[in-house]
Design a protein around this motif. Structure first.
Motif, PDB file in Angstrom:
ATOM      1  N   THR A  95       4.071  -1.366  10.864  1.00 58.57           N
ATOM      2  CA  THR A  95       3.414  -0.066  10.983  1.00 58.57           C
ATOM      3  C   THR A  95       2.099  -0.207  11.723  1.00 58.57           C
ATOM      4  O   THR A  95       1.348  -1.117  11.475  1.00 58.57           O
ATOM      5  CB  THR A  95       3.164   0.528   9.587  1.00 58.57           C
ATOM      6  OG1 THR A  95       4.432   0.772   9.000  1.00 58.57           O
ATOM      7  CG2 THR A  95       2.381   1.819   9.642  1.00 58.57           C
ATOM      8  N   GLU A 100       8.260   6.498   3.500  1.00 58.77           N
ATOM      9  CA  GLU A 100       7.155   7.404   3.194  1.00 58.77           C
ATOM     10  C   GLU A 100       7.007   7.587   1.688  1.00 58.77           C
ATOM     11  O   GLU A 100       5.892   7.686   1.172  1.00 58.77           O
ATOM     12  CB  GLU A 100       7.398   8.750   3.887  1.00 58.77           C
ATOM     13  CG  GLU A 100       6.255   9.747   3.750  1.00 58.77           C
ATOM     14  CD  GLU A 100       6.325  10.569   2.472  1.00 58.77           C
ATOM     15  OE1 GLU A 100       5.264  10.988   1.960  1.00 58.77           O
ATOM     16  OE2 GLU A 100       7.460  10.782   1.974  1.00 58.77           O
ATOM     17  N   ASN A 132       5.382   4.588   0.214  1.00 56.81           N
ATOM     18  CA  ASN A 132       3.965   4.613   0.570  1.00 56.81           C
ATOM     19  C   ASN A 132       3.154   5.508  -0.360  1.00 56.81           C
ATOM     20  O   ASN A 132       1.960   5.278  -0.575  1.00 56.81           O
ATOM     21  CB  ASN A 132       3.784   5.084   2.015  1.00 56.81           C
ATOM     22  CG  ASN A 132       4.304   4.069   3.016  1.00 56.81           C
ATOM     23  OD1 ASN A 132       4.541   2.917   2.680  1.00 56.81           O
ATOM     24  ND2 ASN A 132       4.471   4.499   4.263  1.00 56.81           N
ATOM     25  N   ARG A 133       3.785   6.537  -0.913  1.00 56.69           N
ATOM     26  CA  ARG A 133       3.068   7.384  -1.872  1.00 56.69           C
ATOM     27  C   ARG A 133       2.614   6.567  -3.073  1.00 56.69           C
ATOM     28  O   ARG A 133       1.510   6.762  -3.595  1.00 56.69           O
ATOM     29  CB  ARG A 133       3.972   8.525  -2.358  1.00 56.69           C
ATOM     30  CG  ARG A 133       4.420   9.511  -1.294  1.00 56.69           C
ATOM     31  CD  ARG A 133       5.335  10.556  -1.933  1.00 56.69           C
ATOM     32  NE  ARG A 133       6.151  11.248  -0.945  1.00 56.69           N
ATOM     33  CZ  ARG A 133       7.151  12.061  -1.266  1.00 56.69           C
ATOM     34  NH1 ARG A 133       7.448  12.278  -2.549  1.00 56.69           N
ATOM     35  NH2 ARG A 133       7.862  12.651  -0.313  1.00 56.69           N
ATOM     36  N   GLU A 167       4.509   9.997  12.894  1.00 52.70           N
ATOM     37  CA  GLU A 167       5.264  10.189  11.656  1.00 52.70           C
ATOM     38  C   GLU A 167       4.449  10.822  10.543  1.00 52.70           C
ATOM     39  O   GLU A 167       5.001  11.177   9.489  1.00 52.70           O
ATOM     40  CB  GLU A 167       5.835   8.850  11.169  1.00 52.70           C
ATOM     41  CG  GLU A 167       4.799   7.830  10.706  1.00 52.70           C
ATOM     42  CD  GLU A 167       4.292   6.920  11.811  1.00 52.70           C
ATOM     43  OE1 GLU A 167       3.851   5.806  11.510  1.00 52.70           O
ATOM     44  OE2 GLU A 167       4.350   7.352  12.986  1.00 52.70           O
ATOM     45  N   ASN A 168       3.146  11.012  10.748  1.00 53.45           N
ATOM     46  CA  ASN A 168       2.288  11.566   9.693  1.00 53.45           C
ATOM     47  C   ASN A 168       2.163  13.088   9.799  1.00 53.45           C
ATOM     48  O   ASN A 168       1.096  13.658   9.605  1.00 53.45           O
ATOM     49  CB  ASN A 168       0.901  10.916   9.745  1.00 53.45           C
ATOM     50  CG  ASN A 168       0.942   9.482   9.271  1.00 53.45           C
ATOM     51  OD1 ASN A 168       1.876   9.076   8.597  1.00 53.45           O
ATOM     52  ND2 ASN A 168      -0.056   8.710   9.639  1.00 53.45           N
ATOM     53  N   THR A 214      12.592  10.134  12.399  1.00 60.45           N
ATOM     54  CA  THR A 214      11.748   8.958  12.590  1.00 60.45           C
ATOM     55  C   THR A 214      12.619   7.721  12.729  1.00 60.45           C
ATOM     56  O   THR A 214      13.750   7.671  12.248  1.00 60.45           O
ATOM     57  CB  THR A 214      10.795   8.760  11.400  1.00 60.45           C
ATOM     58  OG1 THR A 214      11.559   8.589  10.205  1.00 60.45           O
ATOM     59  CG2 THR A 214       9.853   9.945  11.254  1.00 60.45           C
TER      60      THR A 214
END
Length: 644
Positions: A14, A257, A260-261, A291-292, A301
């Motif tokens: 990333t 994602e 990542n939370r 991607e944000n 994505t």
């Protein structure tokens, strides 16, 4: 643990998301006092899969820190696990290892028992001898010895067992993890009353792995957990898939994602903040990762192999769109860059706000889906939080990021910027001087006294930026991807810096990547990869003298054009030897050195023609001098400086 060839995908690590301001630190919210401070320990030397994770972690976490208002620092100096150092940080991370010495272990245990916070990944829990540090492996983590692992690395369906913990409130009942190798342990954590398992492998994942002997067909395998007696979180992931034969990373730990939370909310909880809720607006100026988005239509994505890795947006069709919540620090004109790739069709993009078109670009054909180019346009933005829409007007491209920079064409006009001067830089954190290391190795901040290698000419780079030059070579930020060096013969974008005067009178330097130069407190080579200004990113400067005209032409070795014309003097400032060249027509000459009062200190008559001439000036004390060269009607006088 075990190696094998893994099917190559278009996936890598990333890329860093960062927030910068170009004009004034007053408006830079990320330069304000951080909500909490994180220190990450790593080695980055064992197993390419762990090294790949560390590299992307040291990009992803600074980006998240910039967005959420905390600071992130990483170090390979495990001896910093001591009470004095740890007292500066609220959260400790172990990325790829654990403390080795008794003093390091004792300091960490005391830190945790006194209310410190910790997050650890994957191999930091690995051991075949838990009794060697029983408090850590048996009491703190609860795992005991490592007993089993899956191979090859793969994603898994994770079942969230506790959705009330602050780190898991935004997680669904089950989700697909990022790719990792998975570890199993000696102890069943379900039988430990002090351990609260937050997520485990869902049985639908079995069989997990693809190599005989390393496939899990059934069983209970915890992945994320906390110890109720400490403020801590452990995550079993942190091992990227690799093509070991080519040393190519083929997955990203930060590709999920949802996963990542957990990391974001977990860090906020560990740092004493309230997790949950929508992500804060992304600061502008700064970089917005594609991607944000906060909302989108029609897009997907995928992992990218562009510099920095991470994910890009792809599968674009006309009419697709992405929305981004941003916070524009200062109203004005901005240059917006779009990082794009297109195999055959090219494409078109409009940047919109509330339906109005702010700017547009045509996407060129780059020849492949992961061959990247940057296109740009100028847009006018109002200040404050707002939603910007990226509208696809013509299909056929990938998008990796958008970058906003304040438009400017003015040279540095702040009287505090010492353009045209030779300076030294001294870090405020350790009171040591920055050294260019003569361009032969990465720059450091370890010198107790400045000499030749610790002096830098400050030059106008245009567009409001400066160049720094040491020993005739320009300082490069290396775009933040590796340690800084002073070894560039010419100056390009990596060699341009913003000179920022902080409110406390110190200065900071910001590279063209939007990141700040760090002294690294003298513990390792300097880097230009910090999203915020902390103690290690502040310097004091002292003016040594003017950067003479000859010094502006100085290089580490004479160039052909200069040698053929008037000649050059190098290095300037000089040490024990002063070198110069002369026009080709001169066969003999007289050279002398005078102090500024006019007193002659050295004189030599040179009767032979040479490509370059060398003067032994080791006997001269530090100071300013005049170099005088004469031959018939040719006469050249240059002000030079002895710096060591």
């Amino acid at each position: 643990m075990t190696t094998c060839n893994f099917h190559y995908k278009r996936v890598m690590r990333t890329v860093a998301l960062f927030a910068i301001l170009l004009l004034s630190a007053v408006f830079n919210v990320q330069a304000q006092t951080p909500k909490f401070k994180v220190i990450a320990f790593y080695h980055g030397t064992y197993d390419a899969a762990h090294i790949a994770f560390v590299k992307e972690a040291n990009q992803w976490f600074p980006a998240i820190a910039a967005q959420y208002g905390f600071s992130y620092t990483a170090t390979t100096n495990w001896d910093n696990l001591n009470a004095n150092f740890l007292s500066q940080y609220q959260v400790v991370l172990f990325l790829d290892d654990l403390p080795a010495s008794a003093s390091q272990r004792s300091a960490f245990q005391t830190y945790m028992q006194n209310g410190g916070a910790w997050m650890g990944f994957h191999v930091c829990a690995y051991t075949a001898n838990a009794s060697e540090w029983s408090w850590y492996h048996n009491t703190f983590l609860g795992t005991g010895n490592f007993t089993t692992n899956t191979w090859g690395p793969s994603s898994a369906t994770l079942r969230v067992e506790d959705r009330t913990h602050p780190s898991t409130t935004r997680l669904p009942a089950t989700f697909t993890s990022a790719v990792s190798e998975w570890y199993g342990w000696q102890n069943d954590l379900r039988n430990n009353a002090n351990i609260k398992v937050l997520a485990s492998i869902d049985p639908v994942s079995f069989p997990l792995g693809n190599q005989n002997g390393n496939i899990w067909y059934s069983g209970y395998y915890p992945i994320m957990w906390t110890n109720k007696n400490f403020k801590m979180l452990y995550a079993n992931f942190g091992h990227n898939a690799m093509n070991y034969s080519t040393n190519t990373q083929t997955s990203s730990t930060f590709a999920s994602e949802i996963q990542n939370r957990f990391l974001i909310d977990g860090l906020l909880w560990l740092g004493g903040q309230q997790p949950g809720g929508p992500a804060p607006a992304i600061p502008v100026p700064g970089t917005v990762q594609a991607e944000n988005y906060t909302d989108m239509s029609g897009l997907q994505t995928e992992a990218t192999t562009d510099a920095g890795g991470g994910q890009n947006i792809g599968y674009t069709d006309a009419g697709d769109w992405l929305d981004y919540k941003v916070n524009v620090q200062t109203a004005g004109t901005y240059n917006v860059e779009f990082r794009v790739a297109s195999q055959t069709l090219g494409g078109g993009i409009e940047l919109r706000k509330d339906g109005a078109v702010l700017g547009s670009v045509t996407v060129p054909v780059t020849g492949a889906w992961q061959t990247w180019a940057t296109v740009s346009d100028s847009v006018v933005l109002a200040a404050g939080e707002q939603t910007l829409r990226v509208q696809v007007t013509a299909p056929g491209f990938n998008l990796n990021w958008l970058k906003f920079t304040a438009a400017t064409s003015n040279p540095p006009n702040d009287p505090g910027v010492p353009v045209g001067q030779v300076i030294t830089l001294r870090a405020t954190s350790n009171s040591l001087y920055v050294s260019g290391e003569n361009g032969t190795m990465a720059m450091t901040c370890t010198r107790t006294a400045p000499q030749t290698w610790e002096q830098f000419s400050v030059l106008d780079a245009g567009n409001g930026k400066v160049n720094l030059r040491s020993m005739g070579k320009f300082v490069s930020s290396e775009n933040g991807t590796q340690a800084m060096r002073a070894n560039r013969a010419t100056a390009a974008s990596y060699e341009a810096f913003d000179w920022i005067t902080n409110e406390d009178g110190t200065i900071s330097l910001r590279g063209n990547n939007g990141m700040y130069v760090s002294s690294e407190n003298g513990e390792q080579a300097m880097n230009c990869n910090r999203p915020t200004i902390e103690g290690w990113e502040k310097f004091n400067f002292t003016i040594v003298g003017p950067a003479a005209a000859a010094a502006r032409l100085a290089v580490s070795a004479p160039v052909a054009e200069a040698q053929a014309s008037e000649g050059i003097v190098y290095p300037n400032p000089f040490g024990t030897q002063l070198n110069y060249t002369l026009p080709a027509k001169i066969s003999s000459h007289t050279v002398a050195i005078y102090d500024l009062s006019g007193k002659q200190l050295l004189r030599s008559v040179i009767k032979s023609k040479q490509s370059a001439y060398f003067l032994n000036v080791s006997s001269l004390p530090r100071g300013m001098y005049i170099l005088d060269i004469s031959s018939g009607t040719y006469h050249k006088r240059v002000k030079v400086q002895k710096a060591e």
